[in-house]
Design a protein around this motif. Structure first.
Motif, mmCIF file in Angstrom:
data_model
loop_
_atom_site.group_PDB
_atom_site.id
_atom_site.type_symbol
_atom_site.label_atom_id
_atom_site.label_comp_id
_atom_site.label_asym_id
_atom_site.label_seq_id
_atom_site.Cartn_x
_atom_site.Cartn_y
_atom_site.Cartn_z
ATOM 1 N N GLU A 39 -11.069 11.079 -13.960
ATOM 2 C CA GLU A 39 -10.772 10.710 -15.347
ATOM 3 C C GLU A 39 -11.656 9.579 -15.862
ATOM 4 O O GLU A 39 -11.907 9.480 -17.059
ATOM 5 C CB GLU A 39 -9.308 10.324 -15.480
ATOM 6 C CG GLU A 39 -8.361 11.494 -15.314
ATOM 7 C CD GLU A 39 -6.923 11.092 -15.508
ATOM 8 O OE1 GLU A 39 -6.673 9.988 -16.024
ATOM 9 O OE2 GLU A 39 -6.047 11.900 -15.157
ATOM 10 N N ASP A 40 -12.134 8.707 -14.978
ATOM 11 C CA ASP A 40 -12.972 7.571 -15.381
ATOM 12 C C ASP A 40 -14.423 7.963 -15.618
ATOM 13 O O ASP A 40 -15.193 7.188 -16.161
ATOM 14 C CB ASP A 40 -12.923 6.464 -14.317
ATOM 15 C CG ASP A 40 -11.528 5.888 -14.151
ATOM 16 O OD1 ASP A 40 -10.769 5.906 -15.152
ATOM 17 O OD2 ASP A 40 -11.194 5.450 -13.049
ATOM 18 N N GLY A 41 -14.833 9.147 -15.176
ATOM 19 C CA GLY A 41 -16.215 9.584 -15.338
ATOM 20 C C GLY A 41 -17.177 8.908 -14.382
ATOM 21 O O GLY A 41 -18.375 8.876 -14.631
ATOM 22 N N GLU A 42 -16.660 8.392 -13.269
ATOM 23 C CA GLU A 42 -17.530 7.765 -12.274
ATOM 24 C C GLU A 42 -18.164 8.796 -11.341
ATOM 25 O O GLU A 42 -19.234 8.565 -10.802
ATOM 26 C CB GLU A 42 -16.738 6.743 -11.453
ATOM 27 C CG GLU A 42 -16.321 5.532 -12.245
ATOM 28 C CD GLU A 42 -15.530 4.546 -11.418
ATOM 29 O OE1 GLU A 42 -15.147 4.873 -10.278
ATOM 30 O OE2 GLU A 42 -15.298 3.437 -11.917
ATOM 31 N N LEU A 43 -17.511 9.918 -11.139
ATOM 32 C CA LEU A 43 -18.032 10.976 -10.279
ATOM 33 C C LEU A 43 -18.261 12.204 -11.151
ATOM 34 O O LEU A 43 -17.335 12.725 -11.784
ATOM 35 C CB LEU A 43 -17.068 11.293 -9.138
ATOM 36 C CG LEU A 43 -17.534 12.323 -8.119
ATOM 37 C CD1 LEU A 43 -18.832 11.877 -7.444
ATOM 38 C CD2 LEU A 43 -16.464 12.550 -7.071
ATOM 39 N N LEU A 44 -19.510 12.667 -11.191
ATOM 40 C CA LEU A 44 -19.903 13.792 -12.025
ATOM 41 C C LEU A 44 -20.419 14.930 -11.148
ATOM 42 O O LEU A 44 -20.892 14.699 -10.039
ATOM 43 C CB LEU A 44 -21.008 13.368 -12.998
ATOM 44 C CG LEU A 44 -20.733 12.110 -13.824
ATOM 45 C CD1 LEU A 44 -21.991 11.666 -14.541
ATOM 46 C CD2 LEU A 44 -19.611 12.364 -14.805
#
Length: 71
Positions: A24-29
């Motif tokens: 949800e934080d967009g740290e892992l894409l």
């Protein structure tokens, strides 16, 4: 994106290209490319059956640092 191509001599090719965040934080894409192709030829005993998978993952350590692994 999803794509399909068809043509002469039973040519069939399908591709998939998808990307987005894993958390949800967009740290892992992630990004995933998948393709498959089957075709014959006008020559006897010549054909192609191919598959392709190319995953990629990116980790945003901070605003200045990215770590990317591609396969």
């Amino acid at each position: 994106a999803i794509q399909y191509q068809g043509g002469s001599f039973d040519f069939n090719r399908a591709t998939l290209d998808t990307t987005g965040p894993v958390d949800e934080d967009g740290e892992l894409l992630y990004r995933l490319n998948v393709a498959g192709q089957m075709s014959n030829s006008f020559r006897d005993f010549v054909f192609a059956d191919r598959g392709f998978i190319a995953p990629a993952f990116t980790y945003r350590v901070d605003s200045d640092t990215l770590v990317t692994v591609q396969g």
